[in-house]
Write an enzyme that holds these catalytic residues in place. Structure first.
Site, PDB file in Angstrom:
ATOM      1  N   ASN A  13       0.880  -1.164   0.000  1.00  9.38           N
ATOM      2  CA  ASN A  13       0.000   0.000   0.000  1.00  9.38           C
ATOM      3  C   ASN A  13       0.922   1.220   0.000  1.00  9.38           C
ATOM      4  OD1 ASN A  13      -2.959   0.580   2.118  1.00  9.38           O
ATOM      5  ND2 ASN A  13      -2.673   0.903  -0.045  1.00  9.38           N
ATOM      6  N   CYS A  73      -6.714   5.684   7.246  1.00  9.95           N
ATOM      7  CA  CYS A  73      -6.008   4.663   6.466  1.00  9.95           C
ATOM      8  C   CYS A  73      -4.977   4.012   7.381  1.00  9.95           C
ATOM      9  CB  CYS A  73      -5.344   5.305   5.251  1.00  9.95           C
ATOM     10  SG  CYS A  73      -4.345   4.169   4.271  1.00  9.95           S
ATOM     11  N   GLY A  74      -5.147   2.708   7.664  1.00 11.67           N
ATOM     12  CA  GLY A  74      -4.271   2.040   8.613  1.00 11.67           C
ATOM     13  C   GLY A  74      -2.836   1.906   8.123  1.00 11.67           C
ATOM     14  N   ASN A  75      -2.656   1.440   6.882  1.00  9.73           N
ATOM     15  CA  ASN A  75      -1.297   1.337   6.354  1.00  9.73           C
ATOM     16  C   ASN A  75      -0.687   2.715   6.152  1.00  9.73           C
ATOM     17  OD1 ASN A  75      -1.025  -1.475   6.267  1.00  9.73           O
ATOM     18  ND2 ASN A  75      -2.084  -1.603   4.295  1.00  9.73           N
ATOM     19  N   ASN A 170     -15.540   0.028   1.585  1.00  9.67           N
ATOM     20  CA  ASN A 170     -14.483  -0.871   1.159  1.00  9.67           C
ATOM     21  C   ASN A 170     -15.013  -2.302   1.262  1.00  9.67           C
ATOM     22  OD1 ASN A 170     -12.102   1.179   1.157  1.00  9.67           O
ATOM     23  ND2 ASN A 170     -13.065   1.445   3.147  1.00  9.67           N
ATOM     24  N   ARG A 189     -12.359   1.818  -1.780  1.00  6.64           N
ATOM     25  CA  ARG A 189     -12.995   3.020  -2.303  1.00  6.64           C
ATOM     26  C   ARG A 189     -11.979   4.158  -2.284  1.00  6.64           C
ATOM     27  NH1 ARG A 189     -16.863   5.905   2.294  1.00  6.64           N
ATOM     28  NH2 ARG A 189     -15.161   6.288   3.760  1.00  6.64           N
ATOM     29  N   CYS A 198      -4.773  -3.312   2.711  1.00 12.63           N
ATOM     30  CA  CYS A 198      -5.582  -2.254   3.330  1.00 12.63           C
ATOM     31  C   CYS A 198      -5.581  -2.469   4.832  1.00 12.63           C
ATOM     32  CB  CYS A 198      -7.005  -2.275   2.776  1.00 12.63           C
ATOM     33  SG  CYS A 198      -8.115  -1.072   3.554  1.00 12.63           S
TER      34      CYS A 198
END
Length: 261
Positions: A13, A73-75, A170, A189, A198
């Site tokens: 990512n 956004c985690g990553n 998502n 998305r 993700c």
């Protein structure tokens, strides 16, 4: 105008990072979309501005590849922690603010452990689970994730009559490999395509697997871009002490000639 940028990736990512502590970056949807474009720009799943925030080490401002400001956004969170660490903003642990509130993180070698927001109100249905792990996620189970038509099925659910009018969702497809071990592919998305990984998605998948399969953390999750782990505690309200754990690395750096984009 010339501005420095940095490229980071967390299990595939990838993100453009900009040190915007002086607030000099001219934010516009069109400009950010052009920077993220994989043919005419740098190419990335999103762009992140690192900014000052009183009481915290920094603020994370995240934009999707389409140029719109995104949900958590985690990553991207793990990558901006690595970026802040590379900038010397902290040594081993940090606290920062994002669109969904306070986050804590630690750095150990290549591995970033990011504390995610608490999760509650998990919606459970026969065919799927739905929850918000900082971003909305639909989680469904398949027998063979490698053969799943992630793009077409994911886009149909993302734009469908249930979630489309609510801003979309998502969509995650999960195959159980063994106890506490999953393989996940995600339609994201904002990117409007499958991504290599993700972070909020694999978090949702881990929590779903706990509810459906009884799996306990840390749960290991294979993505197209690499391996992540998710640890958590179930509470009376849902889930807390959720940690997204995995590598985040700098890929390259350069300079942007903004008028040329």
């Amino acid at each position: 105008m010339n501005i420095a940028f940095y490229k980071y990736q967390g299990t595939g990512n990838d993100f453009v990072m900009i040190d915007n502590r002086d607030l000099s970056f001219p934010v516009s949807k069109e400009l950010i979309a052009s920077i993220c474009h994989r043919r005419f720009g740098i190419g990335s799943d999103g762009l992140i501005l690192l900014q000052n925030e009183p009481g915290y080490d920094f603020r994370m401002v995240y934009f999707n590849a389409d140029g719109g400001e995104g949900s958590m956004c985690g990553n991207g969170g793990r990558c901006v922690v690595r970026f802040a660490h590379d900038l010397g903003l902290f040594s081993d642990s940090t606290t920062f603010i994002a669109v969904d509130g306070l986050h804590e993180a630690t750095v150990s070698g290549e591995v970033i452990s990011l504390k995610m927001s608490p999760v509650k109100d998990v919606e459970r249905y026969q065919e799927f689970d739905f929850m918000n792990t900082g971003s909305p996620h639909y989680v469904t189970y398949v027998d063979n994730v490698s053969e799943t038509d992630v793009y077409n099925i994911g886009s149909e659910i993302r734009y469908g009559s249930v979630y489309g009018p609510k801003g979309g969702t998502n969509v995650n497809f999960v195959e159980v490999i063994e106890d506490n071990h999953l393989s996940v592919r995600t339609y994201e998305r904002g990117v409007e395509d499958e991504t290599y990984s993700c972070g909020t998605g694999v978090t949702a998948c881990a929590l779903s697997a706990h509810l459906r399969k009884g799996f306990e953390g840390p749960i290991t999750i294979e993505t197209l871009g690499g391996t992540l782990k998710v640890d958590f505690e179930e509470t009376s309200a849902g889930f807390d002490n959720i940690h997204l754990i995995g590598p985040a690395l700098r890929v390259f750096e350069g300079s942007l000639d903004l008028p040329s984009l």
